[in-house]
Motif scaffolding. Sequence first.
Motif, PDB file in Angstrom:
ATOM      1  N   LEU A  19       0.831  -1.194   0.000  1.00 38.91           N
ATOM      2  CA  LEU A  19       0.000   0.000   0.000  1.00 38.91           C
ATOM      3  C   LEU A  19       0.873   1.255   0.000  1.00 38.91           C
ATOM      4  CD1 LEU A  19      -2.470  -1.028   2.872  1.00 38.91           C
ATOM      5  CD2 LEU A  19      -2.975  -1.073   0.416  1.00 38.91           C
ATOM      6  N   SER A  20       0.355   2.339  -0.563  1.00 33.27           N
ATOM      7  CA  SER A  20       1.027   3.631  -0.438  1.00 33.27           C
ATOM      8  C   SER A  20       0.548   4.306   0.842  1.00 33.27           C
ATOM      9  CB  SER A  20       0.700   4.518  -1.638  1.00 33.27           C
ATOM     10  OG  SER A  20      -0.660   4.920  -1.593  1.00 33.27           O
ATOM     11  N   ASP A  67      23.002 -12.915   0.660  1.00 33.57           N
ATOM     12  CA  ASP A  67      22.821 -12.341  -0.680  1.00 33.57           C
ATOM     13  C   ASP A  67      22.438 -10.871  -0.526  1.00 33.57           C
ATOM     14  OD1 ASP A  67      22.749 -12.607  -3.514  1.00 33.57           O
ATOM     15  OD2 ASP A  67      20.568 -12.702  -3.472  1.00 33.57           O
ATOM     16  N   GLU A  68      22.307 -10.164  -1.639  1.00 36.20           N
ATOM     17  CA  GLU A  68      21.832  -8.790  -1.585  1.00 36.20           C
ATOM     18  C   GLU A  68      20.851  -8.546  -2.729  1.00 36.20           C
ATOM     19  OE1 GLU A  68      25.163  -9.242  -4.173  1.00 36.20           O
ATOM     20  OE2 GLU A  68      25.249  -9.411  -1.982  1.00 36.20           O
ATOM     21  N   THR A  69      19.965  -7.560  -2.524  1.00 33.37           N
ATOM     22  CA  THR A  69      19.008  -7.175  -3.545  1.00 33.37           C
ATOM     23  C   THR A  69      19.027  -5.657  -3.669  1.00 33.37           C
ATOM     24  OG1 THR A  69      16.722  -7.457  -4.316  1.00 33.37           O
ATOM     25  CG2 THR A  69      17.020  -7.031  -1.958  1.00 33.37           C
ATOM     26  N   TYR A  70      18.316  -5.141  -4.674  1.00 35.78           N
ATOM     27  CA  TYR A  70      18.360  -3.711  -4.980  1.00 35.78           C
ATOM     28  C   TYR A  70      17.177  -2.962  -4.388  1.00 35.78           C
ATOM     29  CZ  TYR A  70      21.775  -5.171  -8.519  1.00 35.78           C
ATOM     30  OH  TYR A  70      22.860  -5.702  -9.154  1.00 35.78           O
ATOM     31  N   ILE A  71      17.438  -1.748  -3.905  1.00 39.00           N
ATOM     32  CA  ILE A  71      16.403  -0.842  -3.399  1.00 39.00           C
ATOM     33  C   ILE A  71      16.668   0.543  -3.983  1.00 39.00           C
ATOM     34  CG2 ILE A  71      15.451   0.296  -1.360  1.00 39.00           C
ATOM     35  CD1 ILE A  71      14.691  -2.624  -1.425  1.00 39.00           C
ATOM     36  N   LYS A  72      15.633   1.191  -4.528  1.00 40.49           N
ATOM     37  CA  LYS A  72      15.826   2.502  -5.142  1.00 40.49           C
ATOM     38  C   LYS A  72      15.562   3.624  -4.134  1.00 40.49           C
ATOM     39  CE  LYS A  72      15.179   3.106  -9.515  1.00 40.49           C
ATOM     40  NZ  LYS A  72      14.630   3.272 -10.878  1.00 40.49           N
ATOM     41  N   HIS A  88      13.775 -12.783  -0.824  1.00 42.08           N
ATOM     42  CA  HIS A  88      13.745 -11.353  -1.159  1.00 42.08           C
ATOM     43  C   HIS A  88      12.337 -10.924  -1.599  1.00 42.08           C
ATOM     44  CE1 HIS A  88      17.995 -11.258  -0.781  1.00 42.08           C
ATOM     45  NE2 HIS A  88      18.337 -11.522  -2.024  1.00 42.08           N
ATOM     46  N   ARG A  89      11.606 -11.843  -2.229  1.00 41.09           N
ATOM     47  CA  ARG A  89      10.298 -11.493  -2.791  1.00 41.09           C
ATOM     48  C   ARG A  89       9.324 -11.015  -1.728  1.00 41.09           C
ATOM     49  NH1 ARG A  89       9.637 -16.953  -6.508  1.00 41.09           N
ATOM     50  NH2 ARG A  89      11.493 -16.620  -7.803  1.00 41.09           N
ATOM     51  N   GLY A  90       9.434 -11.563  -0.518  1.00 39.87           N
ATOM     52  CA  GLY A  90       8.545 -11.157   0.556  1.00 39.87           C
ATOM     53  C   GLY A  90       8.719  -9.700   0.924  1.00 39.87           C
ATOM     54  N   VAL A  91       9.939  -9.189   0.741  1.00 45.99           N
ATOM     55  CA  VAL A  91      10.229  -7.775   1.006  1.00 45.99           C
ATOM     56  C   VAL A  91       9.886  -6.928  -0.213  1.00 45.99           C
ATOM     57  CG1 VAL A  91      12.063  -6.113   1.532  1.00 45.99           C
ATOM     58  CG2 VAL A  91      12.018  -8.341   2.687  1.00 45.99           C
ATOM     59  N   LYS A  92      10.301  -7.378  -1.401  1.00 48.96           N
ATOM     60  CA  LYS A  92      10.079  -6.589  -2.617  1.00 48.96           C
ATOM     61  C   LYS A  92       8.587  -6.455  -2.946  1.00 48.96           C
ATOM     62  CE  LYS A  92      13.206  -5.199  -4.633  1.00 48.96           C
ATOM     63  NZ  LYS A  92      14.320  -5.707  -5.447  1.00 48.96           N
ATOM     64  N   ILE A 111       6.333  -5.725  -0.948  1.00 51.45           N
ATOM     65  CA  ILE A 111       5.852  -4.558  -0.206  1.00 51.45           C
ATOM     66  C   ILE A 111       6.474  -3.274  -0.738  1.00 51.45           C
ATOM     67  CG2 ILE A 111       5.581  -3.529   2.082  1.00 51.45           C
ATOM     68  CD1 ILE A 111       4.104  -6.195   1.693  1.00 51.45           C
ATOM     69  N   THR A 112       7.749  -3.311  -1.098  1.00 51.91           N
ATOM     70  CA  THR A 112       8.432  -2.088  -1.526  1.00 51.91           C
ATOM     71  C   THR A 112       8.070  -1.669  -2.955  1.00 51.91           C
ATOM     72  OG1 THR A 112      10.387  -3.319  -2.303  1.00 51.91           O
ATOM     73  CG2 THR A 112      10.395  -2.537  -0.013  1.00 51.91           C
ATOM     74  N   ARG A 113       7.644  -2.612  -3.790  1.00 53.56           N
ATOM     75  CA  ARG A 113       7.390  -2.286  -5.204  1.00 53.56           C
ATOM     76  C   ARG A 113       6.381  -1.156  -5.393  1.00 53.56           C
ATOM     77  NH1 ARG A 113       6.652  -7.169  -6.648  1.00 53.56           N
ATOM     78  NH2 ARG A 113       8.867  -7.588  -6.930  1.00 53.56           N
ATOM     79  N   PRO A 114       5.231  -1.163  -4.702  1.00 55.66           N
ATOM     80  CA  PRO A 114       4.276  -0.061  -4.900  1.00 55.66           C
ATOM     81  C   PRO A 114       4.769   1.285  -4.368  1.00 55.66           C
ATOM     82  CG  PRO A 114       3.208  -1.976  -3.900  1.00 55.66           C
ATOM     83  CD  PRO A 114       4.682  -2.193  -3.821  1.00 55.66           C
ATOM     84  N   MET A 115       5.829   1.281  -3.572  1.00 53.28           N
ATOM     85  CA  MET A 115       6.353   2.528  -3.003  1.00 53.28           C
ATOM     86  C   MET A 115       7.083   3.367  -4.044  1.00 53.28           C
ATOM     87  SD  MET A 115       7.842   1.054   0.600  1.00 53.28           S
ATOM     88  CE  MET A 115       6.787   0.162   1.743  1.00 53.28           C
TER      89      MET A 115
END
Length: 226
Positions: free
Chosen positions: A27-28, A77-82, A170-174, A176-180
């Motif tokens: 959610l936003s 591991d690591e993943t990307y966050i903008k 990572h998908r469980g975190v991404k 949530i972050t994707r709609p942000m």
Amino acid sequence: MTISFKGAHFPQEIILMGVRWYLAYPLSYRHVEELMEERGVLLDHATIQRWVVKYSPQLEEAFHRRKRPVWVSWRMDETYIKIKGQWYYLYRAVDKTGQTIDFLLTEQRDEQAAKRFLTKAIRRHGVPEKITIDGSAANKAAIESYNEAHDTAIEIRQIKYLNNIVEQDHRGVKRITRPMLGFKAFAAAQSTLTGIELMHMLRKGQLAGGREQGRSAAEQFYALAA
């Protein structure tokens, strides 16, 4: 340390509900504002953001004191966050059963950043027997450097298929972050991701006593501030 809501202009229950909705679902802040309004609570979406940034680290700290122990075989591991239109890096590790060990947001993706993450994780959970990584030379160098500096003997395994468990996690975190659509500031991103990781761990049953008492992730979340 008790989480303090002293001086807040809204009841604790309202604050925690708004924070949980934002951290638990894609959610936003404006979506949460609208949901609050439907329940007769009028506030600005910026207020919800301030709540998330302020209380997420406190709630995660309360959780950590009651977190279940993790296994001694880790996947890192690591993943990307903008953030502000630029890519940053979220280092994460889970054990062989998929339980979250730790996480760290960094500006760089190099040996120094990997070692900072490793040091944080070990400080909280002790030295693992082995760590599985992908082909990252930086992660391998960080573990070797830690072993040399601390006279430890962490086994390094570079087996990609064994690292699928953390990549999938990572998908469980991404989710949530994707709609942000990215964060505007590093500090806000760090606090928000801490809350998202907290909700992810609660869903995985990592709070001691949570599952045994038959409590949902939401009930466990509210209990952290009790």
